[in-house]
Design a protein around this motif. Structure first.
Motif, PDB file in Angstrom:
ATOM      1  N   GLU A   1      26.384  10.950  -0.571  1.00  0.00           N
ATOM      2  CA  GLU A   1      25.725  10.044  -1.515  1.00  0.00           C
ATOM      3  C   GLU A   1      26.360   8.657  -1.460  1.00  0.00           C
ATOM      4  O   GLU A   1      26.068   7.802  -2.278  1.00  0.00           O
ATOM      5  CB  GLU A   1      25.824  10.619  -2.937  1.00  0.00           C
ATOM      6  CG  GLU A   1      25.133  11.966  -3.093  1.00  0.00           C
ATOM      7  CD  GLU A   1      23.702  11.938  -2.590  1.00  0.00           C
ATOM      8  OE1 GLU A   1      23.346  12.800  -1.777  1.00  0.00           O
ATOM      9  OE2 GLU A   1      22.957  11.029  -2.999  1.00  0.00           O
ATOM     10  N   GLY A   2      27.248   8.449  -0.519  1.00  0.00           N
ATOM     11  CA  GLY A   2      27.874   7.133  -0.427  1.00  0.00           C
ATOM     12  C   GLY A   2      29.366   7.192  -0.732  1.00  0.00           C
ATOM     13  O   GLY A   2      29.941   8.253  -0.957  1.00  0.00           O
ATOM     14  N   ILE A   3      29.976   6.019  -0.760  1.00  0.00           N
ATOM     15  CA  ILE A   3      31.421   5.859  -0.949  1.00  0.00           C
ATOM     16  C   ILE A   3      31.686   5.480  -2.404  1.00  0.00           C
ATOM     17  O   ILE A   3      30.935   4.676  -2.976  1.00  0.00           O
ATOM     18  CB  ILE A   3      31.962   4.753  -0.013  1.00  0.00           C
ATOM     19  CG1 ILE A   3      31.630   5.075   1.456  1.00  0.00           C
ATOM     20  CG2 ILE A   3      33.467   4.562  -0.197  1.00  0.00           C
ATOM     21  CD1 ILE A   3      31.929   3.937   2.422  1.00  0.00           C
ATOM     22  N   ASP A   4      32.748   6.039  -2.999  1.00  0.00           N
ATOM     23  CA  ASP A   4      33.159   5.663  -4.364  1.00  0.00           C
ATOM     24  C   ASP A   4      33.143   4.130  -4.480  1.00  0.00           C
ATOM     25  O   ASP A   4      33.754   3.420  -3.681  1.00  0.00           O
ATOM     26  CB  ASP A   4      34.568   6.207  -4.615  1.00  0.00           C
ATOM     27  CG  ASP A   4      35.030   5.974  -6.052  1.00  0.00           C
ATOM     28  OD1 ASP A   4      35.312   6.960  -6.749  1.00  0.00           O
ATOM     29  OD2 ASP A   4      35.089   4.795  -6.474  1.00  0.00           O
ATOM     30  N   GLN A   5      32.448   3.620  -5.493  1.00  0.00           N
ATOM     31  CA  GLN A   5      32.203   2.173  -5.630  1.00  0.00           C
ATOM     32  C   GLN A   5      33.492   1.365  -5.728  1.00  0.00           C
ATOM     33  O   GLN A   5      33.541   0.170  -5.401  1.00  0.00           O
ATOM     34  CB  GLN A   5      31.328   1.909  -6.861  1.00  0.00           C
ATOM     35  CG  GLN A   5      30.861   0.470  -7.012  1.00  0.00           C
ATOM     36  CD  GLN A   5      30.036  -0.027  -5.829  1.00  0.00           C
ATOM     37  OE1 GLN A   5      29.371   0.766  -5.154  1.00  0.00           O
ATOM     38  NE2 GLN A   5      30.087  -1.323  -5.553  1.00  0.00           N
TER      39      GLN A   5
ATOM     40  N   GLY B   1      29.818  12.213 -13.756  1.00  0.00           N
ATOM     41  CA  GLY B   1      28.512  12.010 -14.398  1.00  0.00           C
ATOM     42  C   GLY B   1      27.485  13.007 -13.918  1.00  0.00           C
ATOM     43  O   GLY B   1      26.335  12.985 -14.358  1.00  0.00           O
ATOM     44  N   GLY B   2      27.893  13.885 -12.985  1.00  0.00           N
ATOM     45  CA  GLY B   2      26.968  14.914 -12.510  1.00  0.00           C
ATOM     46  C   GLY B   2      25.978  14.377 -11.492  1.00  0.00           C
ATOM     47  O   GLY B   2      26.058  13.215 -11.079  1.00  0.00           O
ATOM     48  N   GLY B   3      25.055  15.208 -11.109  1.00  0.00           N
ATOM     49  CA  GLY B   3      24.044  14.818 -10.111  1.00  0.00           C
ATOM     50  C   GLY B   3      24.256  15.572  -8.811  1.00  0.00           C
ATOM     51  O   GLY B   3      25.311  16.176  -8.600  1.00  0.00           O
ATOM     52  N   ALA B   4      23.249  15.501  -7.959  1.00  0.00           N
ATOM     53  CA  ALA B   4      23.293  16.267  -6.710  1.00  0.00           C
ATOM     54  C   ALA B   4      24.201  15.561  -5.697  1.00  0.00           C
ATOM     55  O   ALA B   4      24.517  14.384  -5.836  1.00  0.00           O
ATOM     56  CB  ALA B   4      21.872  16.368  -6.147  1.00  0.00           C
TER      57      ALA B   4
END
Ligand SMILES: Nc1nc2cc(Br)ccc2s1
Length: 233
Positions: free
Chosen positions: A112-116, A54-57
């Motif tokens: 950015e965190g861990i894959d949900q 989904g893109g994003g930084a």
């Protein structure tokens, strides 16, 4: 109690070998295992992250290493704790509750965190708690995990020498703690409140409770309920 921590910075938790928790470990009250997430990768670069769908930084932590790492420590009776700015507030009540559990696993995210899907997968197999230590963003879950381990560890029976010292602390009774004083009776022209030198234990208790209420009203009115519940405290 056993704690297992999964992180890409295992050295960060070396401090757990000293201080209060160091004694708790030495006495066997609390066992701690620290695991390097990169030990559960299989590529030459020991890759733990990738670009976000989904893109994003930023980058997101890949699910595969987390799956292998958590499979090695999580059991159906574990509590898997995932520090997150989007988590439920971690409070003294949370610490008290978690201090009664036998096995806590901390998953320290970075980037950015861990894959949900990791939370989703383990939520089907054990108790998963996404917890926030405050409304601010850190660079990873390690500092949050250390704070939670200290708050929880000190409540494990036998860790703190004098359990009575745990009962009159901020947030234990829903109020902030009263101010404390020790010798000398006057310091730089500032005197200790007379009541504390009176030996009148009833008056001292009443003064301390009033100080708790005044402090809580001034600093943390959000901790107080409706007006009538304040008077009951
Ligand atoms: N307040 C918090 N910020 C963060 C950032 C990351 Br990245 C992982 C966990 C936490 S908990």
């Amino acid at each position: 109690m056993r704690l297992d921590i999964v992180t890409i910075f295992p050295a960060f938790f070396g401090v757990l070998d000293v201080s209060l928790l160091g004694k708790a470990r030495a006495s066997g009250l609390i066992e701690v295992g620290v695991h390097d997430l990169r030990d559960f990768t299989h590529d030459r670069h020991r890759t733990v992250d990738d670009t976000p769908y989904g893109g994003g930084a930023g980058m997101v932590m890949k699910p595969e290493p987390w799956g292998e790492a958590l499979d090695s420590v999580v059991t159906p009776s574990s509590v898997l704790i995932v520090p997150s700015p989007a988590g439920h507030p971690f409070t003294q009540a949370t610490a008290r509750e978690l201090a009664t559990r036998e096995h806590l696993v901390f998953a320290c995210g970075r980037y950015e965190g861990i894959d949900q899907r990791v939370v989703e997968h383990y939520s089907e197999r054990t108790e998963v708690r996404q917890l926030s230590v405050g409304d601010y963003v850190l660079n990873g879950g390690e500092v949050a995990t250390m704070a939670m381990i200290e708050a929880i560890g000190r409540l494990v029976p036998g860790v703190v020498g004098n359990p009575e010292s745990l009962t009159e602390e901020s947030h234990e009774d829903g109020l902030l703690e009263y101010p404390s004083y020790t010798k000398p009776p006057v310091w730089r022209d500032l005197a200790v409140p007379e009541v504390l030198l009176s030996g009148n234990h009833g008056a001292i208790a009443a003064w301390r409770h009033e100080q708790q209420l005044a402090r809580t009203r001034a600093v943390r009115p959000d901790l107080l309920g409706t007006a009538d519940s304040i008077e009951e405290r």
